[in-house]
Design an enzyme around this catalytic site. Sequence first.
Site, PDB file in Angstrom:
ATOM      1  N   PRO A   9      35.888  44.956  38.144  1.00 38.41           N
ATOM      2  CA  PRO A   9      36.057  44.306  39.600  1.00 38.41           C
ATOM      3  C   PRO A   9      35.414  45.893  39.835  1.00 38.41           C
ATOM      4  CG  PRO A   9      38.506  45.075  39.117  1.00 38.41           C
ATOM      5  CD  PRO A   9      37.413  44.537  37.851  1.00 38.41           C
ATOM      6  N   ASN A  10      33.753  45.075  40.805  1.00 34.79           N
ATOM      7  CA  ASN A  10      33.012  46.911  41.401  1.00 34.79           C
ATOM      8  C   ASN A  10      32.050  46.757  39.889  1.00 34.79           C
ATOM      9  OD1 ASN A  10      34.270  46.583  44.020  1.00 34.79           O
ATOM     10  ND2 ASN A  10      35.710  47.829  42.647  1.00 34.79           N
ATOM     11  N   ARG A  17      26.347  51.981  43.460  1.00 31.19           N
ATOM     12  CA  ARG A  17      28.259  52.587  43.922  1.00 31.19           C
ATOM     13  C   ARG A  17      28.057  54.067  43.298  1.00 31.19           C
ATOM     14  NH1 ARG A  17      32.541  50.547  39.051  1.00 31.19           N
ATOM     15  NH2 ARG A  17      34.523  52.076  40.620  1.00 31.19           N
ATOM     16  N   TYR A  22      28.322  56.212  38.255  1.00 35.32           N
ATOM     17  CA  TYR A  22      27.651  55.172  36.988  1.00 35.32           C
ATOM     18  C   TYR A  22      26.570  55.387  37.329  1.00 35.32           C
ATOM     19  CZ  TYR A  22      32.926  54.717  38.000  1.00 35.32           C
ATOM     20  OH  TYR A  22      34.100  54.590  37.889  1.00 35.32           O
ATOM     21  N   ASN A  71      34.447  45.312  29.779  1.00 34.27           N
ATOM     22  CA  ASN A  71      35.036  46.904  30.725  1.00 34.27           C
ATOM     23  C   ASN A  71      35.494  46.414  31.352  1.00 34.27           C
ATOM     24  OD1 ASN A  71      34.557  48.659  32.281  1.00 34.27           O
ATOM     25  ND2 ASN A  71      33.139  49.285  32.938  1.00 34.27           N
ATOM     26  N   ALA A  74      38.544  48.367  36.475  1.00 31.86           N
ATOM     27  CA  ALA A  74      39.724  49.415  37.471  1.00 31.86           C
ATOM     28  C   ALA A  74      41.353  48.992  37.130  1.00 31.86           C
ATOM     29  CB  ALA A  74      40.056  49.214  39.304  1.00 31.86           C
ATOM     30  N   GLU A  95      36.673  48.344  23.733  1.00 33.05           N
ATOM     31  CA  GLU A  95      36.732  48.301  25.604  1.00 33.05           C
ATOM     32  C   GLU A  95      35.644  49.571  25.217  1.00 33.05           C
ATOM     33  OE1 GLU A  95      40.327  50.887  25.299  1.00 33.05           O
ATOM     34  OE2 GLU A  95      40.130  50.454  27.668  1.00 33.05           O
ATOM     35  N   HIS A  97      33.963  51.767  28.847  1.00 39.47           N
ATOM     36  CA  HIS A  97      33.560  52.681  30.115  1.00 39.47           C
ATOM     37  C   HIS A  97      31.931  53.385  30.281  1.00 39.47           C
ATOM     38  CE1 HIS A  97      37.952  50.715  31.142  1.00 39.47           C
ATOM     39  NE2 HIS A  97      38.506  51.477  29.869  1.00 39.47           N
ATOM     40  N   ARG A 104      38.302  62.442  34.327  1.00 40.79           N
ATOM     41  CA  ARG A 104      38.332  61.835  36.216  1.00 40.79           C
ATOM     42  C   ARG A 104      40.381  61.987  36.260  1.00 40.79           C
ATOM     43  NH1 ARG A 104      35.395  56.412  36.503  1.00 40.79           N
ATOM     44  NH2 ARG A 104      35.696  57.011  39.246  1.00 40.79           N
TER      45      ARG A 104
HETATM   46  C1  DQA Z   1      35.498  51.895  34.593  1.00 39.99           C
HETATM   47  C2  DQA Z   1      36.325  53.134  35.026  1.00 39.99           C
HETATM   48  C3  DQA Z   1      37.462  52.899  35.786  1.00 39.99           C
HETATM   49  O1  DQA Z   1      38.622  54.190  36.466  1.00 39.99           O
HETATM   50  C4  DQA Z   1      36.889  52.393  36.707  1.00 39.99           C
HETATM   51  O2  DQA Z   1      37.990  51.774  37.963  1.00 39.99           O
HETATM   52  C5  DQA Z   1      35.557  51.181  36.864  1.00 39.99           C
HETATM   53  C6  DQA Z   1      34.553  51.357  36.421  1.00 39.99           C
HETATM   54  C7  DQA Z   1      33.643  52.904  34.332  1.00 39.99           C
HETATM   55  O3  DQA Z   1      33.293  52.377  33.384  1.00 39.99           O
HETATM   56  O4  DQA Z   1      33.872  54.099  33.971  1.00 39.99           O
HETATM   57  O5  DQA Z   1      35.674  50.516  37.685  1.00 39.99           O
HETATM   58  O6  DQA Z   1      35.665  51.213  33.712  1.00 39.99           O
END
Ligand code: DQA
Length: 145
Positions: A9-10, A17, A22, A71, A74, A95, A97, A104
Site C-alpha cells: 500500500p501507498n 508521498r 521516500y 515490499n 505498512a 524483503e 524497504h 523510525r
Molecule cells: C516502507 C516502510 C513501512 O514502514 C511503511 O509503512 C511503508 C514503506 C518502506 O519502503 O520504507 O509504506 O515499507
Amino acid sequence: MKIAIINGPNINLLGKRETGIYGNRSFEDYFRELQEKYPAVNLYYFQSNIEGDLVNELQRVGYDYDGIILNPAAYTHTSVAIGDAVAAITTPVVEVHISNVHAREDFRKFSHVSAKSAGSIFGLGLKGYELALQFLMERNNHQSL
Ligand code: DQA
C-alpha cells in the site's frame, strides 16, 4: 529468468508521498530504468493497496518465478497473512524497504516477513530493489551451474 517485484500500500504514491522519506521518483519511472538496465531478466511489477490481493499475487507467482522482491509496506508490520504466504511459497523472497525502518517509529521495527525471507534490505532507497535483483540473479546463476 523471471523476477516479480511486489509492492504494498501507498507505494503507488512514490514521488508525491512524504518525499523527505521516500524521495521524488515514482516507482514506475524507477521500474522502467531497471528493465532497461537488466534486459536479460523478465521483470514483472505488481502493486496493490489491498492485503488479500498481495497474498493472491504471492501465491500466483510463488511456485513459478525465480525470485520475488517484496515490499509489503505498512502490511509488513501487521499482516500475518502475508507472512504466512511468504512461508508457504517456494520462490525465494527478498524483503525491501526504501526507508530505514529501524530508525523510525517502534511499530516499524517488527516484520512478519523477515524471518521467512531469504534476506532483507532497508534504508538504501530505491537502490535496495536493484541490490535485491542482483542477489537473486547471482543465486539463480549458481543454481544452474
Ligand atoms: C516502507 C516502510 C513501512 O514502514 C511503511 O509503512 C511503508 C514503506 C518502506 O519502503 O520504507 O509504506 O515499507
